[in-house]
Design a protein around this motif. Structure first.
Motif, PDB file in Angstrom:
ATOM      1  N   ASP A 127       0.818  -1.211   0.000  1.00  0.00           N
ATOM      2  CA  ASP A 127       0.000   0.000   0.000  1.00  0.00           C
ATOM      3  C   ASP A 127       0.851   1.260   0.000  1.00  0.00           C
ATOM      4  OD1 ASP A 127      -2.249  -1.504  -0.079  1.00  0.00           O
ATOM      5  OD2 ASP A 127      -2.885  -1.124   1.987  1.00  0.00           O
ATOM      6  N   LEU A 131       0.067   4.024  -2.840  1.00  0.00           N
ATOM      7  CA  LEU A 131      -0.199   5.444  -2.593  1.00  0.00           C
ATOM      8  C   LEU A 131       0.866   6.326  -3.235  1.00  0.00           C
ATOM      9  CD1 LEU A 131      -1.366   5.062   1.100  1.00  0.00           C
ATOM     10  CD2 LEU A 131      -2.777   5.885  -0.793  1.00  0.00           C
ATOM     11  N   ASN A 135       0.176   9.155  -6.136  1.00  0.00           N
ATOM     12  CA  ASN A 135       0.526  10.563  -5.944  1.00  0.00           C
ATOM     13  C   ASN A 135       1.539  11.056  -6.969  1.00  0.00           C
ATOM     14  OD1 ASN A 135      -1.152  11.070  -3.745  1.00  0.00           O
ATOM     15  ND2 ASN A 135       0.361  10.385  -2.253  1.00  0.00           N
ATOM     16  N   ASP A 289      -0.495   9.576   3.061  1.00  0.00           N
ATOM     17  CA  ASP A 289      -1.187   9.388   1.775  1.00  0.00           C
ATOM     18  C   ASP A 289      -1.360  10.673   0.983  1.00  0.00           C
ATOM     19  OD1 ASP A 289      -3.104  10.307   3.705  1.00  0.00           O
ATOM     20  OD2 ASP A 289      -4.720   9.647   2.377  1.00  0.00           O
TER      21      ASP A 289
END
Length: 505
Positions: A127, A131, A135, A289
């Motif tokens: 994860d 993320l 981004n 995040d």
């Protein structure tokens, strides 16, 4: 490599939908996890003792399962370490993460089940990448390798259970990574898991000199040591001369703020990114995040059920414990976890403050006790007080008070250290001996401090100021805190107390 990079970026972006699901339905997800944990562990020794088969609501769980710290969980963990299974979790537990100790033991051993590895630690790493690529969609992360700076693994098995092994959580994770992940990282596993840190750093530098390193993963302190070793070997001015495609540092374990300027000098690029994670021996909890925020998204589908105790209520005989749906922003909470490795309502020792409740984002606000963890040493008050007591006995000294704080890396500071101000009733026979003995006693009671002190690679010998009686009374009076329940803070990650008191020396 461009084709691989495009494919891997697509793969990791596919997870975002599941992350959005728990962001939008956090309480439903947490409810499902709680009852999955209870159902799975209902036939364990712990589950039978605490009526798991009769638990049908959170109210039942809160009533029948007590809050635990390491000392109260330790008998169950010791049984598991000795080879007994189905004690706290039904799956075989043969790995244990070693972390800094408590009042009653030099080190803690945290169970790591197959589920916690796969559904928590590995999932957290995936994860983190998901993320990041979301981004930064133009990333070239997968055209090179990740340089991972982990801890050490205990190569010999536990004396009383030949099937069990232990080490730092980063080493346990690294040792169990799937083959595809091993191919994407550097250095070799044999080097990455070495326990002799001076040789390890030297070999890591040699192995990674010619690699195309695109990311760094690790604790800021050891990462700086490695970068400086590579620059020393190559005589370069900055690390981008060696790793021109370096684009991100995934960091955690200690506060990054004090190190940011140093990293920016060693990696002088506006395209270099820094991403924080909240990963501990007990589990993977949070990931940064958002690009322009240091808040951490609480990861809610990793097989962990979260509860919280308001800090002002922590020391009460029956503290108020609340589930996620009752937390408020801006309040300092001690965090409890129940996990798919058999930790139940376990106080991990961290304090957090929520910055948002939709989605749930937080910041790590500290520890439940005064501590120093500037370099990963996790020195707690109990360690310091025990070391001071032993040192005074050995050196013929008698003290009335003390405070200590870190001295961070800086322009002319190649290693960190701890600065102590100690008020003496009876000065030691020899001040230099006192400092040496204090350092030795701290190393005896705290294995993480001992590791950071190894050959002065991260921490140097402590700095000790020998103060006469009355200095802390004067300081407390100046703060309007003399008398009553006001006490001198023993340890702090901040230098505020040490800097203020040192003006009175």
């Amino acid at each position: 490599m461009e084709v691989i990079n495009t494919f891997m970026t697509w793969i990791f972006k596919n997870r975002i939908g599941q992350i959005e699901k728990f962001k939008n339905n956090p309480l439903e997800i947490q409810h499902e996890i709680l009852f999955k944990l209870i159902h799975t562990a209902r036939s364990t020794e712990f589950g039978k003792k605490h009526h798991f088969r009769q638990i049908s609501s959170y109210k039942d769980f809160n009533q029948w399962v007590p809050v635990h710290d390491y000392e109260s969980m330790m008998p169950y963990i010791q049984q598991t370490m000795q080879g007994q299974q189905n004690v706290i979790w039904p799956s075989p537990i043969n790995w244990f993460s070693k972390s800094s100790g408590t009042t009653s033991s030099r080190s803690k051993f945290i169970p790591v089940s197959p589920e916690s590895l796969e559904e928590c630690h590995f999932k957290g790493g995936k994860d983190m990448l998901s993320l990041y690529v979301t981004n930064y969609p133009n990333t070239k992360l997968f055209t090179g390798k990740s340089l991972t700076i982990g801890g050490s693994l205990q190569t010999n098995h536990l004396d009383y259970n030949k099937n069990s092994s232990y080490g730092d959580i980063s080493a346990v994770i690294m040792r169990n990574l799937p083959k595809w992940a091993q191919l994407a990282r550097t250095p070799s596993l044999d080097v990455a898991l070495m326990s002799e840190w001076e040789e390890k750093i030297n070999k890591m530098a040699n192995e990674t000199l010619k690699e195309n390193v695109t990311s760094l993963t690790g604790v800021p302190t050891w990462t700086l040591v490695l970068i400086k070793k590579v620059m020393e070997k190559t005589k370069c001015d900055n690390i981008l001369e060696i790793w021109p495609n370096l684009e991100v540092f995934f960091h955690g374990a200690v506060a990054f703020g004090p190190y940011r300027n140093l990293f920016q000098k060693l990696i002088p690029s506006l395209e270099m990114h820094y991403m924080e994670t909240y990963n501990a021996s007990e589990g993977f909890f949070g990931i940064q995040d958002q690009i322009d925020s240091d808040e951490l998204l609480l990861m809610l589908d990793y097989g962990i059920f979260y509860e919280f105790i308001p800090m002002e209520d922590l020391e009460s005989e029956n503290p108020t414990v609340i589930p996620l749906d009752e937390v408020e922003t801006g309040i300092n909470y001690a965090m409890l976890i129940s996990t798919n490795a058999g930790l139940w309502r376990y106080k991990i020792g961290d304090t957090v403050k929520f910055t948002s409740t939709l989605p749930y984002r937080l910041k790590i606000s500290g520890r439940t006790k005064h501590f120093i963890n500037a370099f990963g040493e996790e020195l707690i008050v109990e360690n310091a007080e025990q070391a001071i007591e032993n040192t005074c006995k050995i050196t013929g000294a008698d003290i009335s008070n003390f405070t200590a704080a870190p001295v961070y890396f800086g322009e002319n500071q190649e290693q960190g250290t701890h600065e102590w101000i100690i008020e003496f009733i009876q000065f030691p026979r020899d001040k230099d001996t006192f400092v040496q003995v204090l350092d030795e006693e701290l190393r005896k009671v705290n294995s993480d401090y001992d590791a950071k002190r190894y050959r002065d690679m991260v921490l140097k010998l402590p700095i000790v100021h020998f103060a006469s009686e009355g200095i802390f009374e004067t300081w407390l009076r100046s703060k309007g805190k003399l008398g009553g329940q006001n006490k001198v803070p023993r340890l702090s990650n901040s230098r505020d107390y040490v800097d203020e008191v040192s003006k009175l020396l």
